[in-house]
Design a protein around this motif. Sequence first.
Motif, PDB file in Angstrom:
ATOM      1  N   PRO A 137      -5.291   7.793  -5.253  1.00  0.00           N
ATOM      2  CA  PRO A 137      -5.717   6.412  -4.996  1.00  0.00           C
ATOM      3  C   PRO A 137      -6.054   6.085  -3.551  1.00  0.00           C
ATOM      4  O   PRO A 137      -6.579   5.002  -3.282  1.00  0.00           O
ATOM      5  CB  PRO A 137      -4.512   5.590  -5.470  1.00  0.00           C
ATOM      6  CG  PRO A 137      -3.868   6.439  -6.502  1.00  0.00           C
ATOM      7  CD  PRO A 137      -4.009   7.838  -5.985  1.00  0.00           C
ATOM      8  N   VAL A 176      -1.128   0.280 -13.835  1.00  0.00           N
ATOM      9  CA  VAL A 176      -1.861   1.358 -13.170  1.00  0.00           C
ATOM     10  C   VAL A 176      -2.754   2.028 -14.212  1.00  0.00           C
ATOM     11  O   VAL A 176      -2.262   2.645 -15.155  1.00  0.00           O
ATOM     12  CB  VAL A 176      -0.896   2.388 -12.542  1.00  0.00           C
ATOM     13  CG1 VAL A 176      -1.673   3.454 -11.773  1.00  0.00           C
ATOM     14  CG2 VAL A 176       0.093   1.681 -11.619  1.00  0.00           C
ATOM     15  N   THR A 204       3.242   4.088  -1.463  1.00  0.00           N
ATOM     16  CA  THR A 204       3.484   4.568  -2.824  1.00  0.00           C
ATOM     17  C   THR A 204       4.782   5.356  -2.990  1.00  0.00           C
ATOM     18  O   THR A 204       5.192   5.616  -4.113  1.00  0.00           O
ATOM     19  CB  THR A 204       2.316   5.459  -3.281  1.00  0.00           C
ATOM     20  OG1 THR A 204       2.271   6.643  -2.463  1.00  0.00           O
ATOM     21  CG2 THR A 204       0.984   4.726  -3.179  1.00  0.00           C
ATOM     22  N   ILE A 211       1.390   6.560 -10.577  1.00  0.00           N
ATOM     23  CA  ILE A 211       0.101   7.174 -10.249  1.00  0.00           C
ATOM     24  C   ILE A 211      -0.044   8.519 -10.948  1.00  0.00           C
ATOM     25  O   ILE A 211      -1.067   8.819 -11.571  1.00  0.00           O
ATOM     26  CB  ILE A 211      -0.030   7.345  -8.721  1.00  0.00           C
ATOM     27  CG1 ILE A 211      -0.207   5.976  -8.052  1.00  0.00           C
ATOM     28  CG2 ILE A 211      -1.198   8.264  -8.368  1.00  0.00           C
ATOM     29  CD1 ILE A 211      -0.080   6.021  -6.539  1.00  0.00           C
ATOM     30  N   GLY A 267      -5.399   3.187 -10.422  1.00  0.00           N
ATOM     31  CA  GLY A 267      -4.955   2.084  -9.582  1.00  0.00           C
ATOM     32  C   GLY A 267      -4.937   0.816 -10.395  1.00  0.00           C
ATOM     33  O   GLY A 267      -4.947   0.852 -11.632  1.00  0.00           O
ATOM     34  N   THR A 268      -4.930  -0.317  -9.739  1.00  0.00           N
ATOM     35  CA  THR A 268      -4.939  -1.598 -10.446  1.00  0.00           C
ATOM     36  C   THR A 268      -6.372  -2.063 -10.651  1.00  0.00           C
ATOM     37  O   THR A 268      -7.257  -1.775  -9.847  1.00  0.00           O
ATOM     38  CB  THR A 268      -4.158  -2.662  -9.660  1.00  0.00           C
ATOM     39  OG1 THR A 268      -4.736  -2.821  -8.356  1.00  0.00           O
ATOM     40  CG2 THR A 268      -2.707  -2.257  -9.525  1.00  0.00           C
ATOM     41  N   THR A 314      -9.441   4.565  -2.866  1.00  0.00           N
ATOM     42  CA  THR A 314      -9.841   3.178  -3.095  1.00  0.00           C
ATOM     43  C   THR A 314      -9.818   2.356  -1.804  1.00  0.00           C
ATOM     44  O   THR A 314     -10.236   1.199  -1.800  1.00  0.00           O
ATOM     45  CB  THR A 314      -8.934   2.496  -4.128  1.00  0.00           C
ATOM     46  OG1 THR A 314      -7.584   2.491  -3.650  1.00  0.00           O
ATOM     47  CG2 THR A 314      -8.991   3.228  -5.464  1.00  0.00           C
ATOM     48  N   TYR A 332       0.794  -1.233   0.000  1.00  0.00           N
ATOM     49  CA  TYR A 332       0.000   0.000   0.000  1.00  0.00           C
ATOM     50  C   TYR A 332       0.828   1.285   0.000  1.00  0.00           C
ATOM     51  O   TYR A 332       0.283   2.360  -0.235  1.00  0.00           O
ATOM     52  CB  TYR A 332      -0.940   0.018   1.218  1.00  0.00           C
ATOM     53  CG  TYR A 332      -1.870  -1.158   1.252  1.00  0.00           C
ATOM     54  CD1 TYR A 332      -2.930  -1.255   0.353  1.00  0.00           C
ATOM     55  CD2 TYR A 332      -1.679  -2.207   2.140  1.00  0.00           C
ATOM     56  CE1 TYR A 332      -3.777  -2.346   0.355  1.00  0.00           C
ATOM     57  CE2 TYR A 332      -2.524  -3.306   2.154  1.00  0.00           C
ATOM     58  CZ  TYR A 332      -3.567  -3.364   1.256  1.00  0.00           C
ATOM     59  OH  TYR A 332      -4.402  -4.460   1.259  1.00  0.00           O
TER      60      TYR A 332
END
Length: 425
Positions: free
Chosen positions: A263, A398, A152, A171, A289-290, A266, A150
């Motif tokens: 992100p 991403v 970044t 991102i 994001g993914t 999310t 998580y």
Amino acid sequence: MSKKRWIILGAVVILVLGGGAGGFVWWRTQAAAPKTEPAVAQPVAITVPGAPAEVKLGVVVTLSSKPGEGSEQKYAAEGAQVAAQRLSMGGINVKLVTVDDKGSTEGAQRAVEQLKDEGVSGIVSASQGTHLRGAVKAAQQAKLPLLLPYETDPEVLGKLVWSTGPMDSAIGEALQQTLTANKLKQTLLIDVGGGSPESVKVSGKVHFKPGEDIKNLVTEVVERTEGKKKIDSVLISGPAAQQATVVQALQGADVTLPIFLSPDATSPAFTAALVKAGGSLSTSLGTVGTDSDDPAALASDETGKAMSAFLSAIRLRAADPEQKTLLGDQPFIKVAAAADARSHDAVVALTYAAAATAAREDGDPMGAIPSLRLDHSNGLAGPALDFSRSAALTKDSVVALRSAGQDLGLRPAADAPRLIWFFAP
């Protein structure tokens, strides 16, 4: 972006908002076929050839913290348990030892030291924020593999540490690509603690801190929608709860500009904060994001099959009333709606690392992990991971995401509504 498929959600609602350079298309849902069932899943059980019969792994969570320091992910971390169960079904007894790092640098360091004493072979730090530097330092000293699904910020990474989620550079690039693709050139950045995303071009910036009068911010945003240099979109950057506060205020003021989020949105904490503030989940929000949330299971490709297997495992675990959360404080079914693919995939990766380590004469995990290349065929629910670099997730994984407030019925019924995030080309 490498993916060229549409998410199947059963209906199409396309709202074209005029203004800017040609307007902005909001994709709420996109029907590619009259199919509403998830893809046929891969086997729920995950087998790892060559893995020890028993693998002990550490999971670090943050139960409470300052905004942006990890407590937002405490329920997302439950995906780790889903992975452990799937691996156990495949013949590997995966034992998870969970420690709360209390959201502090010292706590993160102590958590890793405690897990070392417990004899774990690797650690998933299911948290985020600058306090993770304590965990990184301790893991380096212990020569213990540490995965960060998580976090970044690349500055947090170091030797023996791998990120398995999106990094700041990816991102920022994906956010700018999304704005450019939708012909948005006058974006107002609302910084609520996340700073300016890398590579994103904005026409203006305002700051908002907790405790400030949100009405002043809304007034400024509304004023910037008029005049020669009017804005055509809003980007909110910062911790989940602060983003939710701003989104709710903009909704209440009937601001109809396209809203994009960093992100952090999310995380399960964003939905909870938005609902608590009286906001609506029906507004279509954008982020990056993914493609690893529930809607991915509705695709017929390998991503759909992998996500469907992951969700099947969640349902199986939730159906057992004896199953508890990572710290054993409540039944798993209470948090089943939040368990996510990133924590799941980190546990799968560390189990493969244990197998690779067992195959080495020197038994050195630091030499084994960089050789790992994992994808859906290895049981991952999310995108492929390449551990030859510290940022194991590739940039093209991403992608643009849109939110929807509808329940797809692929998880056990939750006590509260939740946003889902779907791939939006």
